[in-house]
Design a protein around this motif. Structure first.
Motif, PDB file in Angstrom:
ATOM      1  N   VAL A 133       0.216   2.427  10.206  1.00 28.47           N
ATOM      2  CA  VAL A 133       0.929   3.678   9.951  1.00 28.47           C
ATOM      3  C   VAL A 133       0.806   4.001   8.465  1.00 28.47           C
ATOM      4  CG1 VAL A 133       3.115   4.915  10.171  1.00 28.47           C
ATOM      5  CG2 VAL A 133       2.553   3.078  11.781  1.00 28.47           C
ATOM      6  N   VAL A 134       0.337   5.198   8.166  1.00 28.62           N
ATOM      7  CA  VAL A 134       0.104   5.611   6.780  1.00 28.62           C
ATOM      8  C   VAL A 134       1.042   6.758   6.416  1.00 28.62           C
ATOM      9  CG1 VAL A 134      -1.577   6.632   5.190  1.00 28.62           C
ATOM     10  CG2 VAL A 134      -2.320   4.911   6.849  1.00 28.62           C
ATOM     11  N   ASP A 135       1.704   6.626   5.281  1.00 23.78           N
ATOM     12  CA  ASP A 135       2.520   7.706   4.735  1.00 23.78           C
ATOM     13  C   ASP A 135       1.577   8.685   4.053  1.00 23.78           C
ATOM     14  OD1 ASP A 135       4.104   9.359   3.145  1.00 23.78           O
ATOM     15  OD2 ASP A 135       5.549   7.783   2.685  1.00 23.78           O
ATOM     16  N   GLY A 136       1.174   9.727   4.774  1.00 23.47           N
ATOM     17  CA  GLY A 136       0.175  10.645   4.256  1.00 23.47           C
ATOM     18  C   GLY A 136       0.572  11.306   2.948  1.00 23.47           C
ATOM     19  N   ALA A 137       1.837  11.701   2.839  1.00 19.80           N
ATOM     20  CA  ALA A 137       2.296  12.383   1.626  1.00 19.80           C
ATOM     21  C   ALA A 137       2.232  11.458   0.417  1.00 19.80           C
ATOM     22  CB  ALA A 137       3.712  12.902   1.827  1.00 19.80           C
ATOM     23  N   ALA A 138       2.564  10.168   0.624  1.00 23.56           N
ATOM     24  CA  ALA A 138       2.510   9.205  -0.481  1.00 23.56           C
ATOM     25  C   ALA A 138       1.071   8.978  -0.927  1.00 23.56           C
ATOM     26  CB  ALA A 138       3.155   7.889  -0.062  1.00 23.56           C
ATOM     27  N   VAL A 139       0.170   8.843   0.033  1.00 16.70           N
ATOM     28  CA  VAL A 139      -1.233   8.639  -0.308  1.00 16.70           C
ATOM     29  C   VAL A 139      -1.787   9.862  -1.038  1.00 16.70           C
ATOM     30  CG1 VAL A 139      -3.554   8.241   0.615  1.00 16.70           C
ATOM     31  CG2 VAL A 139      -1.603   7.035   1.595  1.00 16.70           C
ATOM     32  N   ALA A 140      -1.389  11.039  -0.599  1.00 17.33           N
ATOM     33  CA  ALA A 140      -1.833  12.270  -1.265  1.00 17.33           C
ATOM     34  C   ALA A 140      -1.379  12.310  -2.721  1.00 17.33           C
ATOM     35  CB  ALA A 140      -1.299  13.493  -0.517  1.00 17.33           C
ATOM     36  N   ALA A 141      -0.242  11.649  -2.992  1.00 19.25           N
ATOM     37  CA  ALA A 141       0.285  11.615  -4.353  1.00 19.25           C
ATOM     38  C   ALA A 141      -0.320  10.484  -5.178  1.00 19.25           C
ATOM     39  CB  ALA A 141       1.809  11.474  -4.311  1.00 19.25           C
ATOM     40  N   GLY A 142      -1.254   9.722  -4.585  1.00 18.95           N
ATOM     41  CA  GLY A 142      -1.923   8.646  -5.315  1.00 18.95           C
ATOM     42  C   GLY A 142      -1.046   7.454  -5.589  1.00 18.95           C
ATOM     43  N   ARG A 143      -0.250   7.065  -4.610  1.00 21.06           N
ATOM     44  CA  ARG A 143       0.725   6.014  -4.843  1.00 21.06           C
ATOM     45  C   ARG A 143       0.140   4.610  -4.917  1.00 21.06           C
ATOM     46  NH1 ARG A 143       5.558   7.302  -4.979  1.00 21.06           N
ATOM     47  NH2 ARG A 143       5.250   9.166  -3.726  1.00 21.06           N
ATOM     48  N   PHE A 144      -1.146   4.431  -4.565  1.00 17.94           N
ATOM     49  CA  PHE A 144      -1.675   3.072  -4.471  1.00 17.94           C
ATOM     50  C   PHE A 144      -2.545   2.671  -5.651  1.00 17.94           C
ATOM     51  CE2 PHE A 144       0.237   2.680  -0.520  1.00 17.94           C
ATOM     52  CZ  PHE A 144       0.059   3.849   0.176  1.00 17.94           C
ATOM     53  N   ALA A 145      -2.603   3.485  -6.673  1.00 19.14           N
ATOM     54  CA  ALA A 145      -3.276   3.107  -7.912  1.00 19.14           C
ATOM     55  C   ALA A 145      -2.647   3.903  -9.050  1.00 19.14           C
ATOM     56  CB  ALA A 145      -4.772   3.407  -7.825  1.00 19.14           C
ATOM     57  N   ASP A 146      -2.394   3.202 -10.166  1.00 17.85           N
ATOM     58  CA  ASP A 146      -1.740   3.881 -11.279  1.00 17.85           C
ATOM     59  C   ASP A 146      -2.611   5.008 -11.837  1.00 17.85           C
ATOM     60  OD1 ASP A 146      -0.564   0.663 -12.386  1.00 17.85           O
ATOM     61  OD2 ASP A 146       0.409   2.132 -11.079  1.00 17.85           O
ATOM     62  N   MET A 189       2.327  17.632   4.011  1.00 17.40           N
ATOM     63  CA  MET A 189       1.093  17.821   3.254  1.00 17.40           C
ATOM     64  C   MET A 189       0.522  19.215   3.505  1.00 17.40           C
ATOM     65  SD  MET A 189      -0.953  14.218   3.619  1.00 17.40           S
ATOM     66  CE  MET A 189      -0.721  14.073   5.392  1.00 17.40           C
ATOM     67  N   SER A 190      -0.162  19.735   2.520  1.00 13.84           N
ATOM     68  CA  SER A 190      -0.901  20.982   2.706  1.00 13.84           C
ATOM     69  C   SER A 190      -2.170  20.676   3.498  1.00 13.84           C
ATOM     70  CB  SER A 190      -1.271  21.585   1.358  1.00 13.84           C
ATOM     71  OG  SER A 190      -2.209  20.753   0.683  1.00 13.84           O
ATOM     72  N   ALA A 191      -2.814  21.701   3.986  1.00  6.13           N
ATOM     73  CA  ALA A 191      -4.053  21.524   4.743  1.00  6.13           C
ATOM     74  C   ALA A 191      -5.113  20.841   3.877  1.00  6.13           C
ATOM     75  CB  ALA A 191      -4.557  22.869   5.253  1.00  6.13           C
ATOM     76  N   THR A 192      -5.148  21.187   2.610  1.00  5.24           N
ATOM     77  CA  THR A 192      -6.119  20.583   1.690  1.00  5.24           C
ATOM     78  C   THR A 192      -5.831  19.110   1.490  1.00  5.24           C
ATOM     79  OG1 THR A 192      -6.409  22.692   0.521  1.00  5.24           O
ATOM     80  CG2 THR A 192      -7.090  20.683  -0.633  1.00  5.24           C
ATOM     81  N   GLU A 193      -4.541  18.777   1.297  1.00  7.52           N
ATOM     82  CA  GLU A 193      -4.172  17.375   1.120  1.00  7.52           C
ATOM     83  C   GLU A 193      -4.460  16.569   2.379  1.00  7.52           C
ATOM     84  OE1 GLU A 193      -0.442  17.636  -2.039  1.00  7.52           O
ATOM     85  OE2 GLU A 193      -0.074  17.996   0.096  1.00  7.52           O
ATOM     86  N   LEU A 194      -4.177  17.159   3.525  1.00  7.40           N
ATOM     87  CA  LEU A 194      -4.412  16.478   4.798  1.00  7.40           C
ATOM     88  C   LEU A 194      -5.894  16.152   4.965  1.00  7.40           C
ATOM     89  CD1 LEU A 194      -2.829  15.548   7.285  1.00  7.40           C
ATOM     90  CD2 LEU A 194      -3.300  17.761   8.325  1.00  7.40           C
ATOM     91  N   LYS A 195      -6.738  17.107   4.668  1.00  6.22           N
ATOM     92  CA  LYS A 195      -8.178  16.898   4.776  1.00  6.22           C
ATOM     93  C   LYS A 195      -8.649  15.828   3.802  1.00  6.22           C
ATOM     94  CE  LYS A 195     -12.606  19.364   4.575  1.00  6.22           C
ATOM     95  NZ  LYS A 195     -13.262  20.682   4.365  1.00  6.22           N
ATOM     96  N   SER A 196      -8.110  15.843   2.579  1.00  6.69           N
ATOM     97  CA  SER A 196      -8.505  14.883   1.557  1.00  6.69           C
ATOM     98  C   SER A 196      -8.097  13.462   1.939  1.00  6.69           C
ATOM     99  CB  SER A 196      -7.879  15.261   0.210  1.00  6.69           C
ATOM    100  OG  SER A 196      -8.144  14.280  -0.760  1.00  6.69           O
ATOM    101  N   VAL A 197      -6.851  13.288   2.378  1.00  6.56           N
ATOM    102  CA  VAL A 197      -6.366  11.959   2.751  1.00  6.56           C
ATOM    103  C   VAL A 197      -7.122  11.416   3.960  1.00  6.56           C
ATOM    104  CG1 VAL A 197      -4.379  10.682   3.652  1.00  6.56           C
ATOM    105  CG2 VAL A 197      -4.072  12.283   1.760  1.00  6.56           C
ATOM    106  N   LYS A 210     -10.065   5.521  14.987  1.00  2.14           N
ATOM    107  CA  LYS A 210      -9.669   6.917  14.881  1.00  2.14           C
ATOM    108  C   LYS A 210      -8.378   7.087  14.082  1.00  2.14           C
ATOM    109  CE  LYS A 210     -13.189   7.889  17.399  1.00  2.14           C
ATOM    110  NZ  LYS A 210     -14.413   8.405  16.723  1.00  2.14           N
ATOM    111  N   VAL A 211      -8.219   8.284  13.514  1.00  6.72           N
ATOM    112  CA  VAL A 211      -7.013   8.643  12.772  1.00  6.72           C
ATOM    113  C   VAL A 211      -6.281   9.730  13.547  1.00  6.72           C
ATOM    114  CG1 VAL A 211      -6.089   9.560  10.609  1.00  6.72           C
ATOM    115  CG2 VAL A 211      -8.134   8.101  10.572  1.00  6.72           C
ATOM    116  N   VAL A 212      -4.992   9.487  13.818  1.00  6.68           N
ATOM    117  CA  VAL A 212      -4.161  10.444  14.545  1.00  6.68           C
ATOM    118  C   VAL A 212      -3.132  11.015  13.579  1.00  6.68           C
ATOM    119  CG1 VAL A 212      -2.596  10.799  16.491  1.00  6.68           C
ATOM    120  CG2 VAL A 212      -4.456   9.131  16.678  1.00  6.68           C
ATOM    121  N   GLU A 213      -3.093  12.318  13.431  1.00  7.76           N
ATOM    122  CA  GLU A 213      -2.150  12.974  12.526  1.00  7.76           C
ATOM    123  C   GLU A 213      -0.861  13.307  13.274  1.00  7.76           C
ATOM    124  OE1 GLU A 213      -4.240  16.380  11.159  1.00  7.76           O
ATOM    125  OE2 GLU A 213      -5.949  15.236  10.404  1.00  7.76           O
TER     126      GLU A 213
END
Length: 344
Positions: A133-146, A189-197, A210-213
């Motif tokens: 399970v991935v927190d899409g919004a957190a990943v979009a914010a770059g939470r896994f690397a400083d 997430m915005s559509a752009t962020e969703l596509k990027s993540v 597979k990835v399920v949104e």
């Protein structure tokens, strides 16, 4: 026994606050009469996640079918905790038809998958699938690397240096072990962020995964259960940053419990947590708190700047109303300052 006779188990992994407990609760609420059991692993001293699940009141998964392991990371306590807990469920007169295992946010799934080859349980259970399970919004914010760009530059300049961020390693190990990825909180997430993540996750995953949104962990049970992966027989295709290590530890993370007083209103507490999170290296806050004059307890769950709260059930007769919050963060954070900021 053939694999068809084994009890299937689904491992739910994912980073801190990704929505694993919400997803498991959704599975329980939509089990369709299937007899389920849950093993939930806490990182910390307060059984928040297990308590959330036990309050569901779902006929197909009674309270005694929810087993809490709170003595540390599930992948580090296989012999002492996990295998005995699994055996106790299997040895019941009316054993579960499917077992769901929710790991802590800091657990690496591969050592847990390996445990299914232990002689005591190998003939009785199989890993039906590993769901990350991935927190899409957190990943979009770059939470896994400083600073991903700075790390990339440093690596390019000196390949002998190790600049891996421990949080990123945990996240990647969970993806690399997965048979299915649930990209949660898609609505944030915005559509752009969703596509990027989705694109970034796809670079880590084999094409067959597979990835399920989804939103709020709402995934069809028919999608989550019945994957038939037999993951314990497929370890070679699940690489890990820690494959060459005998064991791993969690020295990069710390956790402690704060006793908090009754608050006049939920927002008072939310404001305190938000301020503390902004000032300290807090990854996750979760717990139950009393709101003055309210008959129901307040469930609080915070990930970064996002703090959610809801009244989840009435306080029981004779139950202590002492508020308690589990705080999880990077090693070295100032416990007393955080305690003072939240509890006053």
């Amino acid at each position: 026994m053939t694999s068809l006779a084994k009890v299937p188990c689904t491992i739910i992994t994912g980073f801190l606050g990704a929505g694993k407990t919400t997803l498991v609760r959704h599975v329980l609420e939509n089990a369709g009469g299937r007899r389920l059991a849950v093993i939930v692993n806490e990182f910390g001293d307060v059984g928040i996640d297990g308590d959330i699940l036990k309050s569901c009141g779902i006929e197909s998964c009674t309270e005694d079918s929810i087993v809490e392991l709170s003595n540390g990371c599930i992948c580090c306590t296989v012999a002492d905790d996990f295998v005995p807990a699994l055996k106790s469920l299997l040895d019941r007169p009316n054993p579960p038809e499917h077992i769901v295992i929710e790991t802590s946010g800091l657990a690496l799934p591969k050592p847990l998958v390996k445990a299914f080859n232990w002689p005591e349980i190998a003939s009785r259970v199989t890993v039906d699938g590993v769901v990350a399970v991935v927190d899409g919004a957190a990943v979009a914010a770059g939470r896994f690397a400083d600073d991903p760009e700075a790390i990339a530059r440093q690596r390019a300049e000196d390949d002998s240096l190790d600049h891996d961020n421990p949080l990123e390693e945990v996240y990647e190990d969970q993806l690399l072990c997965a048979d299915l990825v649930v990209l949660n909180k898609a609505d944030l997430m915005s559509a752009t962020e969703l596509k990027s993540v989705t694109g970034e996750i796809g670079k880590t995953l084999p094409k067959s995964v597979k990835v399920v949104e989804v939103q709020n962990g709402k995934v069809s049970v028919s999608v989550l259960l019945g994957l038939g992966a037999a993951a314990e027989t497929d370890l070679e295709s699940r690489p890990s940053h820690h494959d060459l290590e005998g064991e791993h530890d969690h020295e990069d993370f710390d956790t402690f419990v704060i006793d908090v007083p009754s608050f006049a209103a939920p927002q008072d507490l939310v404001d305190r947590i938000a301020k503390a999170t902004g000032a300290h290296d807090i990854l996750r806050v979760k717990g139950f708190v009393e709101i003055a004059g309210k008959p129901m307890r307040l469930l609080v769950q915070g990930v970064g700047a996002r703090i959610q709260h809801q009244f989840d059930r009435p306080w029981r007769s004779g139950e202590s109303r002492q508020g308690r919050l589990v705080v999880i963060g990077e090693k070295g954070f100032d416990r007393e300052a955080i305690r003072a900021a939240i509890a006053g």
